[in-house]
Motif scaffolding. Structure first.
Motif, mmCIF file in Angstrom:
data_model
loop_
_atom_site.group_PDB
_atom_site.id
_atom_site.type_symbol
_atom_site.label_atom_id
_atom_site.label_comp_id
_atom_site.label_asym_id
_atom_site.label_seq_id
_atom_site.Cartn_x
_atom_site.Cartn_y
_atom_site.Cartn_z
ATOM 1 N N ALA A 22 5.444 -3.663 -3.054
ATOM 2 C CA ALA A 22 4.637 -4.244 -4.130
ATOM 3 C C ALA A 22 3.197 -3.756 -4.036
ATOM 4 O O ALA A 22 2.554 -3.495 -5.058
ATOM 5 C CB ALA A 22 4.700 -5.769 -4.067
ATOM 6 N N ARG A 23 2.706 -3.591 -2.824
ATOM 7 C CA ARG A 23 1.357 -3.034 -2.653
ATOM 8 C C ARG A 23 1.294 -1.589 -3.166
ATOM 9 O O ARG A 23 0.312 -1.190 -3.772
ATOM 10 C CB ARG A 23 0.935 -3.077 -1.191
ATOM 11 C CG ARG A 23 0.514 -4.431 -0.736
ATOM 12 C CD ARG A 23 -0.099 -4.346 0.627
ATOM 13 N NE ARG A 23 -0.738 -5.624 0.923
ATOM 14 C CZ ARG A 23 -1.462 -5.834 1.978
ATOM 15 N NH1 ARG A 23 -1.667 -4.872 2.851
ATOM 16 N NH2 ARG A 23 -2.005 -7.007 2.192
ATOM 17 N N HIS A 24 2.336 -0.819 -2.886
ATOM 18 C CA HIS A 24 2.367 0.561 -3.384
ATOM 19 C C HIS A 24 2.303 0.578 -4.908
ATOM 20 O O HIS A 24 1.627 1.413 -5.504
ATOM 21 C CB HIS A 24 3.629 1.283 -2.917
ATOM 22 C CG HIS A 24 3.707 1.493 -1.452
ATOM 23 N ND1 HIS A 24 4.883 1.666 -0.796
ATOM 24 C CD2 HIS A 24 2.748 1.543 -0.501
ATOM 25 C CE1 HIS A 24 4.657 1.837 0.503
ATOM 26 N NE2 HIS A 24 3.369 1.757 0.697
ATOM 27 N N LEU A 25 3.027 -0.327 -5.536
ATOM 28 C CA LEU A 25 3.025 -0.389 -7.000
ATOM 29 C C LEU A 25 1.668 -0.819 -7.543
ATOM 30 O O LEU A 25 1.319 -0.485 -8.669
ATOM 31 C CB LEU A 25 4.118 -1.330 -7.494
ATOM 32 C CG LEU A 25 5.542 -0.841 -7.262
ATOM 33 C CD1 LEU A 25 6.542 -1.925 -7.636
ATOM 34 C CD2 LEU A 25 5.808 0.437 -8.040
ATOM 35 N N GLY A 26 0.914 -1.558 -6.745
ATOM 36 C CA GLY A 26 -0.416 -1.990 -7.164
ATOM 37 C C GLY A 26 -1.499 -0.954 -6.925
ATOM 38 O O GLY A 26 -2.627 -1.121 -7.380
ATOM 39 N N ASP A 27 -1.177 0.110 -6.215
ATOM 40 C CA ASP A 27 -2.145 1.172 -5.917
ATOM 41 C C ASP A 27 -1.920 2.320 -6.900
ATOM 42 O O ASP A 27 -0.865 2.946 -6.888
ATOM 43 C CB ASP A 27 -1.934 1.657 -4.485
ATOM 44 C CG ASP A 27 -2.927 2.716 -4.060
ATOM 45 O OD1 ASP A 27 -3.548 3.360 -4.935
ATOM 46 O OD2 ASP A 27 -3.065 2.936 -2.846
ATOM 47 N N PRO A 28 -2.892 2.639 -7.758
ATOM 48 C CA PRO A 28 -2.702 3.688 -8.766
ATOM 49 C C PRO A 28 -2.328 5.052 -8.171
ATOM 50 O O PRO A 28 -1.634 5.831 -8.810
ATOM 51 C CB PRO A 28 -4.058 3.777 -9.477
ATOM 52 C CG PRO A 28 -4.763 2.513 -9.150
ATOM 53 C CD PRO A 28 -4.200 2.017 -7.842
ATOM 54 N N VAL A 29 -2.746 5.315 -6.938
ATOM 55 C CA VAL A 29 -2.411 6.587 -6.304
ATOM 56 C C VAL A 29 -0.923 6.645 -5.974
ATOM 57 O O VAL A 29 -0.295 7.698 -6.052
ATOM 58 C CB VAL A 29 -3.265 6.794 -5.032
ATOM 59 C CG1 VAL A 29 -2.830 8.030 -4.274
ATOM 60 C CG2 VAL A 29 -4.743 6.870 -5.386
ATOM 61 N N CYS A 30 -0.343 5.513 -5.620
ATOM 62 C CA CYS A 30 1.066 5.453 -5.194
ATOM 63 C C CYS A 30 2.023 5.058 -6.319
ATOM 64 O O CYS A 30 3.208 5.416 -6.290
ATOM 65 C CB CYS A 30 1.224 4.434 -4.072
ATOM 66 S SG CYS A 30 0.166 4.727 -2.641
ATOM 67 N N ALA A 31 1.540 4.298 -7.270
ATOM 68 C CA ALA A 31 2.401 3.647 -8.254
ATOM 69 C C ALA A 31 3.217 4.624 -9.097
ATOM 70 O O ALA A 31 4.368 4.331 -9.430
ATOM 71 C CB ALA A 31 1.575 2.748 -9.163
ATOM 72 N N GLY A 32 2.662 5.765 -9.444
ATOM 73 C CA GLY A 32 3.379 6.711 -10.309
ATOM 74 C C GLY A 32 4.737 7.091 -9.765
ATOM 75 O O GLY A 32 5.746 7.059 -10.490
ATOM 76 N N CYS A 33 4.807 7.401 -8.494
ATOM 77 C CA CYS A 33 6.094 7.767 -7.884
ATOM 78 C C CYS A 33 6.915 6.539 -7.528
ATOM 79 O O CYS A 33 8.119 6.490 -7.782
ATOM 80 C CB CYS A 33 5.871 8.624 -6.644
ATOM 81 S SG CYS A 33 5.180 10.246 -7.005
#
Length: 156
Positions: A22-33
């Motif tokens: 969920a944190r990855h999805l909240g980070d614009p750098v990580c969310a795309g993938c």
């Protein structure tokens, strides 16, 4: 190390793998993938890195295998676990059409172009009619009328 091998913490308490994602999805750098890959990966959380079944994550976190297929023309939807995901993908016309395009790219050494649309449509129909017989698809692909004539490609 995969997400199952390391745990992020918040206020000194380890976060569950779902909380980390969920944190990855909240980070614009990580969310795309992660928005594309995580829903397909959740069903496989019930297996360790060797493919053996497991009941919990290391650290005792419970496993939630609910995932989703997203971004397809006709196969989108929730899946509760890996067997259901595999069944849905195996029955998917989207996946079979994608497979035909990838095999075309491999066989011809190039990506399909606009002029290949009719060939791909024909190959996809034949693949469907053969009930997904890969050998038959390969024979049709290699013997297709489009392979009988070549136009030279000149570098200018």
């Amino acid at each position: 190390a995969g997400v199952q091998d390391r745990f992020e913490e918040e206020a000194g308490e380890p976060l569950s793998p779902r909380e980390v994602r969920a944190r990855h999805l909240g980070d614009p750098v990580c969310a795309g993938c992660h928005a594309q890959t995580d829903p397909l990966g959740y069903p496989f959380d019930a297996f360790d890195s060797l493919g053996l079944p497991r009941e919990t994550w290391p650290g005792g976190f419970s496993i939630d295998t609910a995932g989703a297929i997203e971004g397809t023309a006709s196969t989108d939807g929730a899946v509760p676990d890996a067997p259901t995901l595999a069944e849905r993908l195996a029955a998917s016309a989207d996946v079979r059409a994608c497979f035909v395009r990838r095999l075309f790219t491999f066989v011809h050494g190039r990506a399909p172009e606009a002029g290949d649309a009719c060939v791909l449509t024909d190959l996809e129909a034949r693949f469907e009619a053969s009930d997904g017989d890969v050998r038959e698809l390969l024979v049709h692909m290699l013997a297709h009328d489009s392979n009988r004539t070549r136009t030279p490609q000149w570098d200018e």
